[in-house]
Enzyme design. Structure first.
Site, PDB file in Angstrom:
ATOM      1  N   GLN A  93      22.785 -54.796 -32.377  1.00  0.00           N
ATOM      2  CA  GLN A  93      22.631 -54.474 -33.664  1.00  0.00           C
ATOM      3  C   GLN A  93      23.025 -53.069 -34.042  1.00  0.00           C
ATOM      4  OE1 GLN A  93      18.762 -55.166 -35.191  1.00  0.00           O
ATOM      5  NE2 GLN A  93      19.310 -54.075 -37.227  1.00  0.00           N
ATOM      6  N   CYS A  99      18.530 -57.243 -38.306  1.00  0.00           N
ATOM      7  CA  CYS A  99      17.897 -58.076 -37.281  1.00  0.00           C
ATOM      8  C   CYS A  99      17.681 -59.321 -37.566  1.00  0.00           C
ATOM      9  CB  CYS A  99      16.699 -57.223 -37.071  1.00  0.00           C
ATOM     10  SG  CYS A  99      15.303 -57.174 -38.260  1.00  0.00           S
ATOM     11  N   HIS A 170      10.831 -55.643 -37.420  1.00  0.00           N
ATOM     12  CA  HIS A 170      12.068 -56.302 -36.674  1.00  0.00           C
ATOM     13  C   HIS A 170      11.900 -57.631 -36.080  1.00  0.00           C
ATOM     14  CE1 HIS A 170      15.455 -55.518 -34.111  1.00  0.00           C
ATOM     15  NE2 HIS A 170      14.800 -55.384 -33.039  1.00  0.00           N
ATOM     16  N   ASP A 185      17.481 -59.148 -28.277  1.00  0.00           N
ATOM     17  CA  ASP A 185      16.929 -57.951 -29.229  1.00  0.00           C
ATOM     18  C   ASP A 185      18.139 -57.071 -29.365  1.00  0.00           C
ATOM     19  OD1 ASP A 185      16.018 -55.731 -30.569  1.00  0.00           O
ATOM     20  OD2 ASP A 185      14.134 -55.579 -29.568  1.00  0.00           O
TER      21      ASP A 185
END
Length: 233
Positions: A93, A99, A170, A185
């Site tokens: 990201q 996200c 997030h 993630d």
């Protein structure tokens, strides 16, 4: 959250918003859908439609998380590439507040053997275009992709609350690939393996990890869990 200057409006943790988003980009409406997970106790988990294919978890993102973030790189070294688990679709990201979309891309990207995307749709073209890229190259591809930016903007404006670019929450994704539960993630450099899992136990296994994250933030109630489930045929 992300390390670069470019920022989108955040997506709301709302199954209706997420469903319209993925259906509009090429996930057949009769195959899968997001549903709320109303609690992490076993009886509430049993209410979630099965089978669960992926889990999206929204949690408060603190300065401690940022301090623990790995140094941002512009490319992967050869040793980094060797450490990436095979068959796990993963991208970095590099756009602020992206996200939610990154979580969706991780979920769908690792389910292409189970979800038949609409041929020629955005998702179909995106995954084919990025199939042989590394996580940073995929991030750069997404960063320049106006079609996704526009779709994300529409989805971000479709929630029940007014979208604001200044957020401290997030999204991360959990899914099962080759018998392993992975946490995906985009602010990390690679997927995190959380041990053995299966499609039948994915929700419970992800819940175990989610509970451990929540325990580290005891004074916050700002959590949300959604499950991406296969629709009954």
């Amino acid at each position: 959250m992300a390390a670069s200057g470019k920022r989108w409006l955040p997506l709301e943790a709302n199954p209706d918003v997420m469903n319209q988003f993925i259906w509009g980009l090429g996930v057949p409406e009769d195959q899968v859908e997001f549903n709320d997970v109303y609690g992490l106790d076993e009886e509430l988990l049993e209410m979630v439609p099965k089978p669960v294919l992926a889990v999206l978890f929204l949690y408060p993102y603190s300065s401690k998380d940022e301090a623990e973030e790995e140094n941002v790189k512009v490319q992967l070294s050869e040793s980094d590439k060797k450490d990436l688990p095979e068959d796990v679709y993963f991208l970095k990201q590099t756009v602020g507040n992206a996200c939610g979309t990154i979580g969706i891309l991780h979920a769908i990207g690792n389910l292409r053997s189970r979800i038949k995307l609409v041929e020629g749709s955005y998702f179909d073209r995106f995954y084919k275009s990025t199939a042989n890229m590394d996580p940073f190259e995929r991030a750069e591809f997404l960063k320049k992709d106006r079609e996704m930016e526009d779709a994300h903007s529409v989805a971000a404006s479709a929630g029940d609350t007014e979208a604001c670019s200044d957020v401290d929450q997030h999204f991360i994704c959990f899914t099962c690939v080759n018998g392993q539960l992975y946490g995906l993630d985009g602010v990390k450099s690679q997927p995190t393996s959380h041990g053995p899992s299966s499609p039948d136990t994915l929700l419970q296994d992800a819940t175990r990890v989610i509970k451990s994250i929540i325990q580290k933030i005891p004074n916050s109630l700002n959590f949300n869990v959604m499950a991406l489930s296969m629709k009954a045929s």
